[in-house]
Write an enzyme that holds these catalytic residues in place. Structure first.
Site, PDB file in Angstrom:
ATOM      1  CG  ASP A 112      43.922  48.758  38.424  1.00 17.78           C
ATOM      2  OD1 ASP A 112      43.609  48.114  37.406  1.00 17.78           O
ATOM      3  OD2 ASP A 112      43.092  49.124  39.280  1.00 17.78           O
ATOM      4  CG  HIS A 309      46.177  44.637  35.334  1.00 21.02           C
ATOM      5  ND1 HIS A 309      46.116  45.806  34.617  1.00 21.02           N
ATOM      6  CD2 HIS A 309      45.670  44.920  36.566  1.00 21.02           C
ATOM      7  CE1 HIS A 309      45.585  46.757  35.366  1.00 21.02           C
ATOM      8  NE2 HIS A 309      45.308  46.253  36.556  1.00 21.02           N
TER       9      HIS A 309
END
Length: 337
Positions: A112, A309
């Site tokens: 991320d 994610h």
């Protein structure tokens, strides 16, 4: 790497917590194992804990596995100034952590926001970071358009989430009254296989709305236990979210600071792992296609089918195997990259 990664598992001591001095204060880290260093950098809104499944595996592979709390998170320092969270400060933190732990070089891996932090650490300090692993967010060199101007063009009448995060206090007012529920919704919304609510979902915010309006109803994803959620919530209930959100509030400063590296490729051996259903995999498809130019020494690139994610938590075994195989492929000579 300064020495080869072992091909055999070895017993390692339990993980250790430590605070080390950096130019901007102190960084809290968790470390396990001995050998060449692998520095792991988390994203938003997480902590060192997002690497809990990787620490022992990378240590058992013969490495010194180190997972930090990025500045603004957990037990690390939390400067008050917004511009204290610019990319150059994060790179300086990472360099200082390597030196504080007695190493000259390290492999760096990020997820991320940790992915661009890792990428820029490798770009700016190739003398320290000899290889770079990028999870979820592909490398995209600095380009010609100011980031906030680019983000303002996303979503039509709706607001892109990074634009929503720009105004100090706005997202905090949504999140901090009930941190646990908010992060549960955020983690769930970005997990693989989760159906968005009728009428929309992340990453956009309707005019006058909140980001959480796009969170789905339903149970926690299978990768996240109630105990895991309690840990994350406890961290942010203690620290608040301003430090983590300030990372987003520096995208234009980063663009200015990195002007000398406009379009610059990363020359070290690299790895990319993304999720099929992850936003950056879709929005940044052109960046992935450009890897032969932007990451000329890319060892391998993987898009995990059905994954969202949170790749290293959603697909622990797959990601661990990919990381260890990549680490074993890296040059073993001192200072090689």
């Amino acid at each position: 790497m300064s020495q080869p990664v072992s091909s055999r598992s070895a017993a390692v001591e339990p993980a250790r917590h430590r605070l080390v001095d950096v130019p901007g204060g102190r960084i809290h880290l968790v470390e396990q194992g001995t050998g060449p260093m692998v520095l792991m950098v988390h994203g938003f809104p997480e902590s060192w804990y997002s690497w809990r499944h990787q620490l022992p595996v990378i240590a058992e592979a013969g490495c010194h596995a180190v997972a930090i709390d990025v500045r603004g998170y957990g037990r690390s320092s939390k400067p008050a100034e917004v511009d204290a969270y610019r990319m150059l400060a994060h790179v300086a933190d990472n360099v200082a952590v390597v030196k504080a732990l007695g190493a000259e070089t390290a492999v760096i891996v990020g997820h991320d926001w940790g992915s661009p932090i890792a990428a820029n650490s490798a770009l700016l300090r190739p003398d320290v970071f000899t290889a770079v692993g990028l999870l979820s967010v592909p490398y995209a060199p600095r380009g010609g358009q100011r980031p906030t101007e680019a983000f303002a063009q996303f979503g039509g009448p709706e607001e892109f989430y990074i634009s929503y995060f720009q105004e100090p206090g706005r997202a905090e007012a949504e999140i901090e009254p009930d941190v646990r529920s908010w992060i549960a919704g955020f983690y769930t919304a970005l997990s693989g296989g989760v159906k968005p609510p009728a009428g929309g979902g992340l990453p956009f915010v309707a005019e006058g709305g909140r980001l959480s309006d796009g969170f789905p109803d339903g149970p926690l994803p299978s990768w996240l236990t109630e105990a895991d959620l309690d840990f994350y919530a406890g961290e942010f209930e203690h620290t608040g979210l301003t430090g983590p959100l300030n990372r987003y509030r520096n995208v234009d400063r980063d663009w200015e600071d990195l002007a000398a590296w406009d379009g610059e490729p990363i020359g070290q051996p690299a790895l990319f792992i993304g999720g099929e259903h992850d936003g950056p995999t879709q929005w940044m498809a052109d960046a992935i296609k450009a890897f032969p130019t932007t990451l000329p020494r890319l060892v391998s690139s993987h898009i995990l089918e059905g994954c969202g994610h949170w790749v290293q938590q959603e697909r622990t075994k797959e990601v661990n195997a990919l990381l260890v195989d990549w680490l074993r492929s890296l040059p073993a000579g001192p200072g090689q990259r």
